[in-house]
Motif scaffolding. Structure first.
Motif, PDB file in Angstrom:
ATOM      1  N   GLU A  99       4.842  -5.245  -3.282  1.00 33.16           N
ATOM      2  CA  GLU A  99       5.715  -3.981  -3.440  1.00 33.16           C
ATOM      3  C   GLU A  99       5.441  -3.599  -4.748  1.00 33.16           C
ATOM      4  O   GLU A  99       5.196  -2.283  -5.241  1.00 33.16           O
ATOM      5  CB  GLU A  99       7.009  -4.016  -3.182  1.00 33.16           C
TER       6      GLU A  99
ATOM      7  N   THR B 293       5.582  -1.338   1.161  1.00 31.94           N
ATOM      8  CA  THR B 293       7.082  -1.200   1.129  1.00 31.94           C
ATOM      9  C   THR B 293       7.911  -2.230   1.889  1.00 31.94           C
ATOM     10  O   THR B 293       7.215  -2.874   2.805  1.00 31.94           O
ATOM     11  CB  THR B 293       7.261   0.251   1.878  1.00 31.94           C
TER      12      THR B 293
ATOM     13  N   ALA C 198       7.874   4.868   3.761  1.00 27.56           N
ATOM     14  CA  ALA C 198       6.432   4.075   3.639  1.00 27.56           C
ATOM     15  C   ALA C 198       5.408   5.176   3.966  1.00 27.56           C
ATOM     16  O   ALA C 198       4.123   5.181   3.069  1.00 27.56           O
ATOM     17  CB  ALA C 198       6.329   3.084   4.544  1.00 27.56           C
TER      18      ALA C 198
END
Length: 383
Positions: A322, A328, A347
């Motif tokens: 991330e 995500t 996302a």
């Protein structure tokens, strides 16, 4: 041909087996004679063609916390069972007469298998000429909280092992990030790159949201959240849920019966990598192999790291990805139908994954490293 004896024990998912099978295939392609010893539940297609295979009486983990070993009927294994496995492993070693032995995970992990691995290591040390002994580990390791465990690991490596193969790209993670005593290791540490599958062909089918649960022994909460999120979605997305081969049939049948029309459910898809390459979004746990597939595909990714039983490895990997803009993250504690739906929206709204230059050719590089190290080893030890 240089003979390789590769031991791998999968206990919960199939990640260890899948990674070791990719390495075994690369070794065969490089001209090695490979024997793979497996000790977990049989999985169709593994360890793959071209290798000799020895199957020990299977054991699995009694629960997600890896607290004990059980057989395929769920019965705790006893000392007689362990003795039988140990003798079979030693006989397989003697039959193979290997030049190189690779032990997957141990001594960084798989302490449950000490009953058979320590006798194997003793047999290796007593062999003349002695084979080269390597351990094969992920780039990110499970945190060890019990005092003395890391010291014990270093002691075993320094007394017995010649090579630590770390299956990662040091540009992403070096072993000292999750193993604090890495500097005390005297054996050579070699980074192979990430062990990813080759690029996949184009998919014959396309899904908007592709949810995968690895082997399927863990991740039931991800399965149930997916079913609810797909049912409540106010869109025309095509959803796909791949539960994994280890999900019990009765549970698979129940969720398949309960599925909304927009959700296709499969136990396994051989074209999973192709489906990833064609999907706008992958939703998965953050296991090593799945992350490698996602990185290869270059799709958006929502990672729900497995964290039961004090597991830290997937959480560390997911958070690092991330930070690089490659995923995500939704933590397992926040995995509800609403939480999942919101994370999917987040996302999909994120920029496309950043271009990365991580080395994904770890299987091929593992074979090259072993060939080079064995050449040096054989010159040192003599015929």
């Amino acid at each position: 041909m240089t003979r390789v004896f590769l031991y791998v024990q999968h206990l919960l998912g199939i990640g260890h087996l899948a990674r070791s099978s990719r390495i075994a295939a690369a070794l065969v392609d490089d001209g090695f004679d490979v024997t793979v010893v497996t000790g977990g539940a049989p999985i169709a297609g593994f360890p793959g063609p071209g290798v000799k295979s020895v199957t020990l009486p299977p054991v699995t983990s009694g629960d997600e916390g890896f607290s004990g070993l059980v057989d395929l009927q769920g019965k705790p294994v006893d000392d007689d069972f362990k003795q039988r496995r140990s003798e079979m492993l030693l006989q397989a070693y003697r039959d193979c007469r290997p030049d190189i032995v690779i032990v997957e995970a141990f001594p960084f992990g798989r302490r449950q298998m000490r009953f058979e691995l320590l006798p194997l290591i003793e047999a290796i040390d007593a062999t003349s000429p002695r084979p080269l002994l390597a351990t094969s580990v992920r780039d990110i390791l499970q945190e060890r909280v019990k005092p003395g465990r890391n010291e014990e690991t270093v002691d075993l490596i320094n007394r017995h092992f010649n090579l630590v193969m770390v299956h990662g790209d040091p540009a992403f993670a070096t072993i000292d990030k999750t193993f604090p005593l890495a500097g005390a290791i005297r054996a050579e540490v070699a980074y192979t790159g990430l062990v990813a599958a080759p690029p996949a062909p184009a998919a014959s089918e396309r899904f908007d949201v592709l949810v995968s649960v690895g082997g399927g022994a863990a991740g039931k909460s991800l399965v149930s959240a997916t079913i609810a999120a797909a049912r409540n979605a106010n869109n025309c997305w095509k959803w796909c849920l791949i539960t994994g081969p280890n999900l019990p049939k009765v549970e698979f049948d129940a969720i398949a019966y309960d599925a909304t029309p927009g959700l296709s459910i499969f136990r396994f898809r051989e074209d999973f990598a192709s489906l990833l390459a064609g999907a706008p979004l992958s939703v998965s746990q953050a296991g090593y192999n799945t992350v490698c597939d996602v990185l290869r595909a270059g799709c958006r990714s929502l990672l729900v790291p497995f964290a039961a039983g004090g597991e830290t490895e997937q959480t560390v990997r997911a958070q690092m990805l991330e930070e690089l803009g490659l995923a995500t993250v939704l933590m397992e504690k926040d995995l509800t139908p609403d939480g999942m739906a919101q994370a999917i929206e987040r996302a999909l709204a994120a920029p496309p994954p950043s271009a990365h230059h991580l080395d994904l050719e770890g299987a091929r590089h593992s074979a090259q490293i072993l060939r080079e190290r064995y050449r040096t080893w054989s010159l040192k030890t003599g015929p």
